[in-house]
Design a protein around this motif. Structure first.
Motif, PDB file in Angstrom:
ATOM      1  N   ILE A  12       0.726  -1.275   0.074  1.00  0.00           N
ATOM      2  CA  ILE A  12      -0.135   0.020   0.005  1.00  0.00           C
ATOM      3  C   ILE A  12       1.031   1.234  -0.033  1.00  0.00           C
ATOM      4  O   ILE A  12       0.660   2.202  -0.793  1.00  0.00           O
ATOM      5  N   LEU A  13       1.966   1.374   0.796  1.00  0.00           N
ATOM      6  CA  LEU A  13       2.757   2.312   0.754  1.00  0.00           C
ATOM      7  C   LEU A  13       3.587   2.851  -0.672  1.00  0.00           C
ATOM      8  O   LEU A  13       3.602   3.739  -0.881  1.00  0.00           O
ATOM      9  N   ILE A  14       4.011   1.564  -1.259  1.00  0.00           N
ATOM     10  CA  ILE A  14       4.672   1.695  -2.415  1.00  0.00           C
ATOM     11  C   ILE A  14       3.560   2.013  -3.531  1.00  0.00           C
ATOM     12  O   ILE A  14       3.889   3.176  -4.336  1.00  0.00           O
ATOM     13  N   ALA A  15       2.415   1.587  -3.550  1.00  0.00           N
ATOM     14  CA  ALA A  15       1.307   2.050  -4.515  1.00  0.00           C
ATOM     15  C   ALA A  15       1.191   3.730  -4.185  1.00  0.00           C
ATOM     16  O   ALA A  15       0.988   4.266  -5.320  1.00  0.00           O
ATOM     17  N   GLY A  16       0.963   4.170  -3.113  1.00  0.00           N
ATOM     18  CA  GLY A  16       0.692   5.241  -2.652  1.00  0.00           C
ATOM     19  C   GLY A  16       1.915   6.296  -3.127  1.00  0.00           C
ATOM     20  O   GLY A  16       1.822   7.582  -3.745  1.00  0.00           O
ATOM     21  N   LEU A  17       3.065   5.743  -3.030  1.00  0.00           N
ATOM     22  CA  LEU A  17       4.572   6.567  -3.600  1.00  0.00           C
ATOM     23  C   LEU A  17       4.192   6.729  -4.971  1.00  0.00           C
ATOM     24  O   LEU A  17       4.419   7.823  -5.490  1.00  0.00           O
ATOM     25  N   PHE A  18       4.000   5.743  -5.736  1.00  0.00           N
ATOM     26  CA  PHE A  18       4.010   5.703  -7.442  1.00  0.00           C
ATOM     27  C   PHE A  18       2.673   6.909  -7.802  1.00  0.00           C
ATOM     28  O   PHE A  18       3.027   7.477  -8.572  1.00  0.00           O
ATOM     29  N   VAL A  19       1.591   6.580  -7.102  1.00  0.00           N
ATOM     30  CA  VAL A  19       0.448   7.511  -7.239  1.00  0.00           C
ATOM     31  C   VAL A  19       1.043   8.986  -7.193  1.00  0.00           C
ATOM     32  O   VAL A  19       0.720   9.861  -7.889  1.00  0.00           O
ATOM     33  N   ALA A  20       1.831   9.450  -6.173  1.00  0.00           N
ATOM     34  CA  ALA A  20       2.130  10.592  -5.414  1.00  0.00           C
ATOM     35  C   ALA A  20       3.302  11.213  -6.847  1.00  0.00           C
ATOM     36  O   ALA A  20       2.961  12.157  -7.132  1.00  0.00           O
TER      37      ALA A  20
END
Length: 90
Positions: A12-20
């Motif tokens: 979830i943290l990695i996906a959030g980073l990619f979106v940001a």
């Protein structure tokens, strides 16, 4: 916490980073875009110089590019300039 929960939180943290990162990249590209209809002669010269920088070495004898580089030199040294569209002498 077991391994499954840790893996889920990490994903979830990695996906959030990619979106940001993706959202930030789009805004910067829009901020750098210059509409062609509003180009001043100076911006027109800059756009032509950027086009010339992208040419291959064998295209270095492009007469429009030589005129643009001459206009840029004249502008740098404070001499009257001709826009590339006016055809400064190569």
């Amino acid at each position: 916490m077991d391994r499954l929960e840790i893996a889920l939180i990490t994903a979830i943290l990695i996906a959030g980073l990619f979106v940001a990162v993706a959202m930030t990249g789009d805004r910067r590209a829009d901020a750098l875009a210059i509409p062609d209809a509003t180009l001043s002669p100076s911006d027109e010269l800059s756009a032509e110089l950027q086009r010339c920088k992208a040419l291959a070495p064998e295209d270095g004898e492009d007469p429009h590019c030589r005129a643009a580089w001459e206009a840029n030199r004249r502008r740098f040294f404070g001499k009257p300039t001709l826009s590339p569209s006016e055809g400064a002498a190569p």
